[in-house]
Design an enzyme around this catalytic site. Sequence first.
Site, PDB file in Angstrom:
ATOM      1  N   LYS A   1      27.014 -40.086   2.448  1.00  0.00           N
ATOM      2  CA  LYS A   1      26.369 -38.971   1.869  1.00  0.00           C
ATOM      3  C   LYS A   1      25.778 -38.365   3.237  1.00  0.00           C
ATOM      4  CE  LYS A   1      23.838 -40.355  -1.256  1.00  0.00           C
ATOM      5  NZ  LYS A   1      24.157 -41.872  -1.318  1.00  0.00           N
TER       6      LYS A   1
ATOM      7  N   ARG B   1      18.297 -38.285  -8.513  1.00  0.00           N
ATOM      8  CA  ARG B   1      18.964 -39.676  -8.460  1.00  0.00           C
ATOM      9  C   ARG B   1      19.210 -40.515  -9.963  1.00  0.00           C
ATOM     10  NH1 ARG B   1      19.080 -41.363  -2.885  1.00  0.00           N
ATOM     11  NH2 ARG B   1      19.801 -43.402  -2.836  1.00  0.00           N
TER      12      ARG B   1
ATOM     13  N   ARG C   1      25.882 -50.854   8.857  1.00  0.00           N
ATOM     14  CA  ARG C   1      24.759 -50.066   9.369  1.00  0.00           C
ATOM     15  C   ARG C   1      23.360 -50.443   9.628  1.00  0.00           C
ATOM     16  NH1 ARG C   1      23.471 -45.402   4.920  1.00  0.00           N
ATOM     17  NH2 ARG C   1      22.007 -47.075   4.005  1.00  0.00           N
TER      18      ARG C   1
ATOM     19  N   ARG D   1      17.595 -50.698   9.036  1.00  0.00           N
ATOM     20  CA  ARG D   1      16.912 -50.309   8.170  1.00  0.00           C
ATOM     21  C   ARG D   1      16.661 -51.431   7.317  1.00  0.00           C
ATOM     22  NH1 ARG D   1      19.816 -45.096   4.836  1.00  0.00           N
ATOM     23  NH2 ARG D   1      18.905 -46.383   3.295  1.00  0.00           N
TER      24      ARG D   1
ATOM     25  N   ARG E   1      20.613 -52.186  -4.901  1.00  0.00           N
ATOM     26  CA  ARG E   1      20.857 -50.861  -4.751  1.00  0.00           C
ATOM     27  C   ARG E   1      22.075 -50.230  -5.343  1.00  0.00           C
ATOM     28  NH1 ARG E   1      20.550 -49.990   1.303  1.00  0.00           N
ATOM     29  NH2 ARG E   1      21.104 -48.137   0.828  1.00  0.00           N
TER      30      ARG E   1
HETATM   31  P1  ADP Z   1      21.332 -44.601   0.246  1.00  0.00           P
HETATM   32  O1  ADP Z   1      22.151 -43.611  -0.453  1.00  0.00           O
HETATM   33  O2  ADP Z   1      22.046 -45.615   1.275  1.00  0.00           O
HETATM   34  O3  ADP Z   1      20.631 -45.708  -0.960  1.00  0.00           O
HETATM   35  P2  ADP Z   1      19.082 -42.897   0.913  1.00  0.00           P
HETATM   36  O4  ADP Z   1      18.477 -42.567   2.258  1.00  0.00           O
HETATM   37  O5  ADP Z   1      19.664 -41.840   0.133  1.00  0.00           O
HETATM   38  O6  ADP Z   1      19.954 -44.267   1.031  1.00  0.00           O
HETATM   39  O7  ADP Z   1      17.813 -43.566  -0.062  1.00  0.00           O
HETATM   40  C1  ADP Z   1      17.090 -44.539   0.340  1.00  0.00           C
HETATM   41  C2  ADP Z   1      15.967 -44.906  -0.602  1.00  0.00           C
HETATM   42  O8  ADP Z   1      14.926 -43.976  -0.661  1.00  0.00           O
HETATM   43  C3  ADP Z   1      16.617 -45.340  -2.079  1.00  0.00           C
HETATM   44  O9  ADP Z   1      16.836 -46.602  -2.462  1.00  0.00           O
HETATM   45  C4  ADP Z   1      15.384 -44.891  -2.700  1.00  0.00           C
HETATM   46  O10 ADP Z   1      14.278 -46.146  -2.782  1.00  0.00           O
HETATM   47  C5  ADP Z   1      14.563 -43.929  -1.856  1.00  0.00           C
HETATM   48  N1  ADP Z   1      14.861 -42.578  -2.611  1.00  0.00           N
HETATM   49  C6  ADP Z   1      15.622 -41.684  -1.941  1.00  0.00           C
HETATM   50  N2  ADP Z   1      15.797 -40.645  -3.044  1.00  0.00           N
HETATM   51  C7  ADP Z   1      15.264 -40.841  -4.007  1.00  0.00           C
HETATM   52  C8  ADP Z   1      15.187 -40.051  -5.226  1.00  0.00           C
HETATM   53  N3  ADP Z   1      15.716 -39.081  -5.527  1.00  0.00           N
HETATM   54  N4  ADP Z   1      14.432 -40.764  -6.173  1.00  0.00           N
HETATM   55  C9  ADP Z   1      13.816 -41.976  -5.900  1.00  0.00           C
HETATM   56  N5  ADP Z   1      13.914 -42.429  -4.818  1.00  0.00           N
HETATM   57  C10 ADP Z   1      14.690 -42.016  -3.888  1.00  0.00           C
END
Ligand code: ADP
Length: 192
Positions: free
Chosen positions: A15, A90, A129, A135, A146
């Site tokens: 994404k 999400r 990654r 990370r 996750r």
């Molecule tokens: P990935 O898609 O690889 O999980 P992201 O960078 O989108 O990576 O998200 C990393 C973390 O940030 C998520 O696991 C969550 O803890 C937090 N996060 C991101 N967006 C949201 C959201 N909309 N609501 C709650 N937590 C979020």
Amino acid sequence: MKARFVMVGPPGAGKGTQAKVLTEKLNIPNISTGAIFRSHIAEQTELGKLAASYIDNGNLVPDEVTDALVRDRLSQDDVAAGFLLDGYPRNLHQVDALDAMLEERGEKLDAVIELSIPDEEIVGRLLHRAQVEDRADDTEEVIRHRIEVYHAATAPLTDVYRERGILLPVDGTGTIDDVLNRLVSALESFLG
Ligand code: ADP
């Protein structure tokens, strides 16, 4: 061109990568909640400390925190012509929260891009990654959690948006260019 987009997909689906290239191509802001949280964590802000306590364990940051962050970002002038939200909404609550934010402005989403890859590819991609980006949430245990959170909280969003007729499924396997080409042609034919 209509350009109010959401990008949804499991962790590791690409994404972030596709959001970056697509928003550069369309010249719209790329709003990644994960990236915003990570920059707060790097700067050790209060929000960053709070977010890290959830993110590092693979859990979602509480809705009221995330909703407020997105509301604030969407109130800025540069999103008037469009935006791509990566990582928000999400869960089903956030779907409603986003609808309300947009409705207040007389706007609605044009398309929700669902990037998908098989679960078994996710872990390999994210472990790779982890070596590149360092990370804290890319350890195998947290990755597995996750993926569970994605299936339980986020995957149901696709049904909602499919019913609205704005879901655009895109196969996320292959090279970055393969996926981008697939995505752009799907978007062009969808938006007409
Ligand atoms: P990935 O898609 O690889 O999980 P992201 O960078 O989108 O990576 O998200 C990393 C973390 O940030 C998520 O696991 C969550 O803890 C937090 N996060 C991101 N967006 C949201 C959201 N909309 N609501 C709650 N937590 C979020």
